[in-house]
Design a protein around this motif. Structure first.
Motif, PDB file in Angstrom:
ATOM      1  N   ARG A 111       0.829  -1.209   0.000  1.00 15.58           N
ATOM      2  CA  ARG A 111       0.000   0.000   0.000  1.00 15.58           C
ATOM      3  C   ARG A 111       0.865   1.261   0.000  1.00 15.58           C
ATOM      4  O   ARG A 111       0.504   2.269  -0.612  1.00 15.58           O
ATOM      5  CB  ARG A 111      -0.931   0.000   1.205  1.00 15.58           C
ATOM      6  N   ALA A 112       2.012   1.236   0.691  1.00 11.12           N
ATOM      7  CA  ALA A 112       2.932   2.369   0.624  1.00 11.12           C
ATOM      8  C   ALA A 112       3.518   2.487  -0.776  1.00 11.12           C
ATOM      9  O   ALA A 112       3.655   3.594  -1.321  1.00 11.12           O
ATOM     10  CB  ALA A 112       4.043   2.207   1.664  1.00 11.12           C
ATOM     11  N   GLY A 113       3.854   1.344  -1.354  1.00 11.46           N
ATOM     12  CA  GLY A 113       4.383   1.350  -2.718  1.00 11.46           C
ATOM     13  C   GLY A 113       3.387   1.890  -3.728  1.00 11.46           C
ATOM     14  O   GLY A 113       3.769   2.504  -4.734  1.00 11.46           O
ATOM     15  N   ARG A 114       2.106   1.688  -3.456  1.00 13.86           N
ATOM     16  CA  ARG A 114       1.081   2.222  -4.353  1.00 13.86           C
ATOM     17  C   ARG A 114       1.149   3.750  -4.441  1.00 13.86           C
ATOM     18  O   ARG A 114       0.905   4.324  -5.493  1.00 13.86           O
ATOM     19  CB  ARG A 114      -0.310   1.805  -3.864  1.00 13.86           C
ATOM     20  N   LEU A 115       1.455   4.401  -3.318  1.00 13.44           N
ATOM     21  CA  LEU A 115       1.564   5.858  -3.352  1.00 13.44           C
ATOM     22  C   LEU A 115       2.668   6.279  -4.318  1.00 13.44           C
ATOM     23  O   LEU A 115       2.545   7.287  -5.016  1.00 13.44           O
ATOM     24  CB  LEU A 115       1.884   6.391  -1.955  1.00 13.44           C
ATOM     25  N   VAL A 116       3.735   5.504  -4.361  1.00  9.97           N
ATOM     26  CA  VAL A 116       4.870   5.833  -5.213  1.00  9.97           C
ATOM     27  C   VAL A 116       4.563   5.528  -6.680  1.00  9.97           C
ATOM     28  O   VAL A 116       4.749   6.384  -7.557  1.00  9.97           O
ATOM     29  CB  VAL A 116       6.123   5.060  -4.760  1.00  9.97           C
ATOM     30  N   VAL A 117       4.078   4.333  -6.960  1.00  7.96           N
ATOM     31  CA  VAL A 117       3.943   3.933  -8.363  1.00  7.96           C
ATOM     32  C   VAL A 117       2.707   4.540  -9.032  1.00  7.96           C
ATOM     33  O   VAL A 117       2.740   4.850 -10.229  1.00  7.96           O
ATOM     34  CB  VAL A 117       3.945   2.394  -8.510  1.00  7.96           C
ATOM     35  N   ASP A 118       1.606   4.727  -8.283  1.00 13.83           N
ATOM     36  CA  ASP A 118       0.426   5.325  -8.903  1.00 13.83           C
ATOM     37  C   ASP A 118       0.727   6.761  -9.343  1.00 13.83           C
ATOM     38  O   ASP A 118       0.410   7.163 -10.471  1.00 13.83           O
ATOM     39  CB  ASP A 118      -0.751   5.315  -7.924  1.00 13.83           C
ATOM     40  N   THR A 119       1.340   7.517  -8.462  1.00 11.81           N
ATOM     41  CA  THR A 119       1.719   8.882  -8.834  1.00 11.81           C
ATOM     42  C   THR A 119       2.830   8.875  -9.869  1.00 11.81           C
ATOM     43  O   THR A 119       2.860   9.726 -10.769  1.00 11.81           O
ATOM     44  CB  THR A 119       2.168   9.677  -7.595  1.00 11.81           C
ATOM     45  N   GLY A 120       3.748   7.927  -9.747  1.00 13.78           N
ATOM     46  CA  GLY A 120       4.809   7.835 -10.745  1.00 13.78           C
ATOM     47  C   GLY A 120       4.266   7.618 -12.142  1.00 13.78           C
ATOM     48  O   GLY A 120       4.672   8.276 -13.103  1.00 13.78           O
ATOM     49  N   LEU A 121       3.317   6.701 -12.272  1.00 14.30           N
ATOM     50  CA  LEU A 121       2.722   6.383 -13.571  1.00 14.30           C
ATOM     51  C   LEU A 121       1.918   7.553 -14.130  1.00 14.30           C
ATOM     52  O   LEU A 121       2.074   7.929 -15.302  1.00 14.30           O
ATOM     53  CB  LEU A 121       1.809   5.160 -13.442  1.00 14.30           C
ATOM     54  N   HIS A 122       1.049   8.123 -13.304  1.00 19.78           N
ATOM     55  CA  HIS A 122       0.049   9.056 -13.830  1.00 19.78           C
ATOM     56  C   HIS A 122       0.432  10.531 -13.749  1.00 19.78           C
ATOM     57  O   HIS A 122      -0.126  11.347 -14.496  1.00 19.78           O
ATOM     58  CB  HIS A 122      -1.280   8.826 -13.106  1.00 19.78           C
TER      59      HIS A 122
ATOM     60  N   PRO B 182       3.810 -12.451 -10.560  1.00 15.96           N
ATOM     61  CA  PRO B 182       2.476 -12.337 -11.180  1.00 15.96           C
ATOM     62  C   PRO B 182       1.600 -11.288 -10.505  1.00 15.96           C
ATOM     63  O   PRO B 182       0.838 -10.587 -11.174  1.00 15.96           O
ATOM     64  CB  PRO B 182       1.889 -13.742 -11.027  1.00 15.96           C
ATOM     65  N   GLU B 183       1.720 -11.167  -9.177  1.00 12.91           N
ATOM     66  CA  GLU B 183       0.904 -10.183  -8.466  1.00 12.91           C
ATOM     67  C   GLU B 183       1.382  -8.763  -8.768  1.00 12.91           C
ATOM     68  O   GLU B 183       0.574  -7.833  -8.901  1.00 12.91           O
ATOM     69  CB  GLU B 183       0.940 -10.442  -6.966  1.00 12.91           C
ATOM     70  N   ILE B 184       2.688  -8.581  -8.883  1.00 13.68           N
ATOM     71  CA  ILE B 184       3.219  -7.258  -9.223  1.00 13.68           C
ATOM     72  C   ILE B 184       2.661  -6.795 -10.558  1.00 13.68           C
ATOM     73  O   ILE B 184       2.169  -5.670 -10.694  1.00 13.68           O
ATOM     74  CB  ILE B 184       4.760  -7.281  -9.263  1.00 13.68           C
ATOM     75  N   THR B 185       2.719  -7.654 -11.554  1.00 19.33           N
ATOM     76  CA  THR B 185       2.257  -7.243 -12.884  1.00 19.33           C
ATOM     77  C   THR B 185       0.760  -6.986 -12.906  1.00 19.33           C
ATOM     78  O   THR B 185       0.299  -6.023 -13.529  1.00 19.33           O
ATOM     79  CB  THR B 185       2.634  -8.304 -13.932  1.00 19.33           C
ATOM     80  N   SER B 186      -0.011  -7.812 -12.215  1.00 16.07           N
ATOM     81  CA  SER B 186      -1.460  -7.595 -12.209  1.00 16.07           C
ATOM     82  C   SER B 186      -1.813  -6.323 -11.439  1.00 16.07           C
ATOM     83  O   SER B 186      -2.731  -5.585 -11.827  1.00 16.07           O
ATOM     84  CB  SER B 186      -2.192  -8.803 -11.620  1.00 16.07           C
ATOM     85  N   GLU B 187      -1.098  -6.046 -10.340  1.00 15.43           N
ATOM     86  CA  GLU B 187      -1.353  -4.834  -9.583  1.00 15.43           C
ATOM     87  C   GLU B 187      -1.017  -3.589 -10.402  1.00 15.43           C
ATOM     88  O   GLU B 187      -1.771  -2.620 -10.418  1.00 15.43           O
ATOM     89  CB  GLU B 187      -0.531  -4.845  -8.283  1.00 15.43           C
TER      90      GLU B 187
ATOM     91  N   TRP C 126       6.167   7.765 -15.506  1.00 16.64           N
ATOM     92  CA  TRP C 126       6.903   6.507 -15.406  1.00 16.64           C
ATOM     93  C   TRP C 126       6.458   5.532 -16.491  1.00 16.64           C
ATOM     94  O   TRP C 126       5.280   5.496 -16.886  1.00 16.64           O
ATOM     95  CB  TRP C 126       6.641   5.852 -14.057  1.00 16.64           C
ATOM     96  N   THR C 127       7.389   4.704 -16.928  1.00 17.44           N
ATOM     97  CA  THR C 127       7.030   3.585 -17.784  1.00 17.44           C
ATOM     98  C   THR C 127       6.441   2.473 -16.916  1.00 17.44           C
ATOM     99  O   THR C 127       6.604   2.470 -15.679  1.00 17.44           O
ATOM    100  CB  THR C 127       8.253   3.031 -18.516  1.00 17.44           C
ATOM    101  N   ARG C 128       5.793   1.546 -17.556  1.00 20.19           N
ATOM    102  CA  ARG C 128       5.249   0.412 -16.801  1.00 20.19           C
ATOM    103  C   ARG C 128       6.381  -0.357 -16.130  1.00 20.19           C
ATOM    104  O   ARG C 128       6.233  -0.814 -14.990  1.00 20.19           O
ATOM    105  CB  ARG C 128       4.456  -0.496 -17.741  1.00 20.19           C
ATOM    106  N   GLN C 129       7.505  -0.509 -16.815  1.00 17.58           N
ATOM    107  CA  GLN C 129       8.622  -1.265 -16.249  1.00 17.58           C
ATOM    108  C   GLN C 129       9.201  -0.583 -15.020  1.00 17.58           C
ATOM    109  O   GLN C 129       9.601  -1.252 -14.063  1.00 17.58           O
ATOM    110  CB  GLN C 129       9.721  -1.463 -17.298  1.00 17.58           C
ATOM    111  N   GLN C 130       9.240   0.750 -15.006  1.00 18.15           N
ATOM    112  CA  GLN C 130       9.703   1.455 -13.808  1.00 18.15           C
ATOM    113  C   GLN C 130       8.847   1.102 -12.603  1.00 18.15           C
ATOM    114  O   GLN C 130       9.361   0.899 -11.499  1.00 18.15           O
ATOM    115  CB  GLN C 130       9.659   2.973 -14.038  1.00 18.15           C
ATOM    116  N   ALA C 131       7.554   1.064 -12.812  1.00 22.50           N
ATOM    117  CA  ALA C 131       6.643   0.738 -11.718  1.00 22.50           C
ATOM    118  C   ALA C 131       6.844  -0.703 -11.253  1.00 22.50           C
ATOM    119  O   ALA C 131       6.868  -0.994 -10.048  1.00 22.50           O
ATOM    120  CB  ALA C 131       5.199   0.965 -12.154  1.00 22.50           C
ATOM    121  N   VAL C 132       6.993  -1.630 -12.205  1.00 25.15           N
ATOM    122  CA  VAL C 132       7.237  -3.034 -11.861  1.00 25.15           C
ATOM    123  C   VAL C 132       8.527  -3.158 -11.055  1.00 25.15           C
ATOM    124  O   VAL C 132       8.591  -3.844 -10.027  1.00 25.15           O
ATOM    125  CB  VAL C 132       7.305  -3.895 -13.139  1.00 25.15           C
TER     126      VAL C 132
END
Length: 509
Positions: A404-415, A437-442, A419-425
């Motif tokens: 959930r903490a990582g979501r704050l980083v990657v959601d804002t990073g992406l949008h 598999p969970e990382i990619t689906s998330e 960020w590229t999708r690979q950066q978020a992964v």
């Protein structure tokens, strides 16, 4: 009819399947109107209700919920997410329909499904906002699986019509040759994307946090969690090396079989129900059952989710658990997930609110920062309650915290930051114990539902903050049972309103 009545009517008209899920009569023969004309008519209707609400005599809390629910619908209409949300999550209109249809009585609306699916296809076909190429492929694969399988019971006599519409939607996805690449997954790459994302952030968090502030908050939380990993890892395995702890959590302590996964969830919820009276003055009247996701839906279903009991009590609240790939999944996440989704998480929250005599707009409001904030809060509350059976399960609690903490980083990073999708992964791979598999689906979920992932941690932190403030002010007079009854008994509210409610309760005490 009051403005609260009008807004609730509009809310259910916009999501009639939700009304059926809650057991509210009057919408069982309807589906959402996905057309541009339908959405704009709804937008105008909501705007008028909001204008008149400001002059109404609604109490301040109800008025705040009316404002949020109305603005939430407007924000999502304006963002036009429907036009590029086509993959396998619940938010993808066609896939969401196919997933939920087997869970509800849809017999009275079967004749409308083909039109609904056709409208979704028209929106995607005629849009200037293209889905990701990988989401187009995922959507086609999911639809192919549905079309190749025997007709399901819920399809009834309309199976041929529904499957023809699904095939038509698949053709729309196949016809799009200019889907976005993985280097441009976020809203910031789409027309009006920056403003749409800012609006979605405000809607989902109910705060004034900027994407940059949320991004930094996530980075700071991830850093602090490493100390907690090291403390438990040293006690459990004699190592404070976080990467070694991550490795062991990813590769060891896996389930032996699917039945073991489900049985563990049943046991965890039973422990929570036995301890709950020491932490809550009010318990739901309706029970909570654990069910494994049907075989036909496991490929596209979330790992776990909760569906509330209908008002007539015809079935209990249900914690749905997807046992797909159980032997490759860590057992350490099981208990924290059960506490979040079921007891004392969403089951208590949604059931108790539904049993109050508040107006429906408050009993059934959908405010993510409150709803998911409470779910995440209960994962830590469960540790206070002594519910975790081992240090391995506490590490699982930290693992979900990190996600959930990582979501704050990657959601804002992406949008917000391109960020590229690979950066978020790569970020989640480095900083969480999530399996690949969970990382990619998330990540694909965050791409298709911008901003929603921010709500969990923002809401959790605010609930913890107002509780700590009340504890400090009241000292020995602080009653945790009364605090929890206030939070869940008030229904879903924006976070600033929750602060006001707790402040008033503290002052009165």
């Amino acid at each position: 009819m009051s403005v609260a009545d009008e807004m609730f009517q509009a809310f259910m008209d916009a999501s009639p399947m939700s009304a059926t899920m809650f057991g509210l009569p009057g919408w069982d023969d309807r589906v959402e109107d996905l057309s541009v004309e339908g959405e704009q008519a709804l937008r105008a209707r909501i705007t008028d209700i909001l204008r008149r609400a400001e002059a109404s005599d609604s109490d301040p809390v109800t008025l705040a919920v009316i404002r949020h629910q109305g603005q939430s619908m407007i924000t999502r209409i304006d963002a036009r997410l429907i036009e590029h949300t086509v993959a396998t999550g619940l938010s993808a209109p066609v896939n969401g329909l196919l997933m939920i249809a087997s869970q509800l009585d849809v017999s009275q609306r079967l004749d409308k499904f083909a039109r609904y699916i056709g409208q979704a296809g028209e929106r995607v076909r005629n849009s200037d906002r293209r889905p990701l190429r990988r989401h187009l492929e995922a959507g086609k694969t999911r639809l192919d699986r549905f079309l190749a399988a025997p007709a399901q019971e819920w399809e009834g006599s309309y199976s041929g019509e529904i499957r023809s519409a699904v095939a038509g939607f698949r053709e729309v996805l196949a016809s799009i040759e200019d889907g976005r690449g993985d280097d441009q997954p976020g809203l910031c790459w789409l027309p009006e994307g920056e403003q749409n994302y800012a609006n979605l952030v405000r809607n989902y968090t109910t705060t004034s946090y900027s994407p940059a502030e949320l991004h930094q908050l996530g980075l700071d939380l991830i850093a602090r969690l490493r100390d907690e990993y090291a403390e438990i890892g040293s006690r459990l395995w004699g190592t404070g090396d976080v990467q070694e702890i991550f490795r062991r959590l990813r590769t060891e302590l896996l389930w032996d079989n699917e039945e073991e996964m489900v049985a563990n969830a049943v046991e965890a919820i039973a422990r929570a129900e036995a301890e709950a009276p020491n932490w809550f003055g009010r318990m739901p009247k309706v029970g909570c059952q654990v069910r494994a996701v049907d075989e036909a839906e496991r490929e596209t279903s979330p790992i776990a989710f909760y569906l509330p009991a209908p008002l007539d009590g015809s079935r209990p609240g249900t914690y749905w658990l997807n046992p797909l790939g159980a032997t490759e999944r860590s057992r350490t996440l099981s208990e924290a997930t059960a506490f979040h989704e079921a007891v004392p998480g969403h089951h208590y929250q949604l059931s108790i609110a539904a049993e109050t005599d508040m107006h429906n707009i408050r009993r059934f409001a959908f405010i993510e920062a409150y709803l998911e904030g409470w779910g995440l809060y209960t994962e830590r509350l469960a540790d206070e309650m002594g519910l975790y059976s081992s240090d391995e399960q506490r590490l699982g609690m930290l693992g979900l915290d990190a996600m959930r903490a990582g979501r704050l980083v990657v959601d804002t990073g992406l949008h917000a930051f391109g960020w590229t999708r690979q950066q978020a992964v790569d970020y989640l791979r480095e900083n969480t114990v999530m399996p690949e598999p969970e990382i990619t689906s998330e990540i694909d979920r965050y791409i298709e539902v911008p901003g929603q992932a921010l709500a969990y941690m923002v809401g959790r932190l605010e609930i913890q903050r107002v509780r700590a403030e009340a504890e400090e002010k009241l000292g020995d007079r602080f009653d945790v049972r009364a605090f929890h009854d206030l939070v869940v008994g008030s229904g879903a509210v924006p976070l600033p309103v929750l602060n006001d409610l707790v402040s008033a309760w503290t002052a009165a005490a």
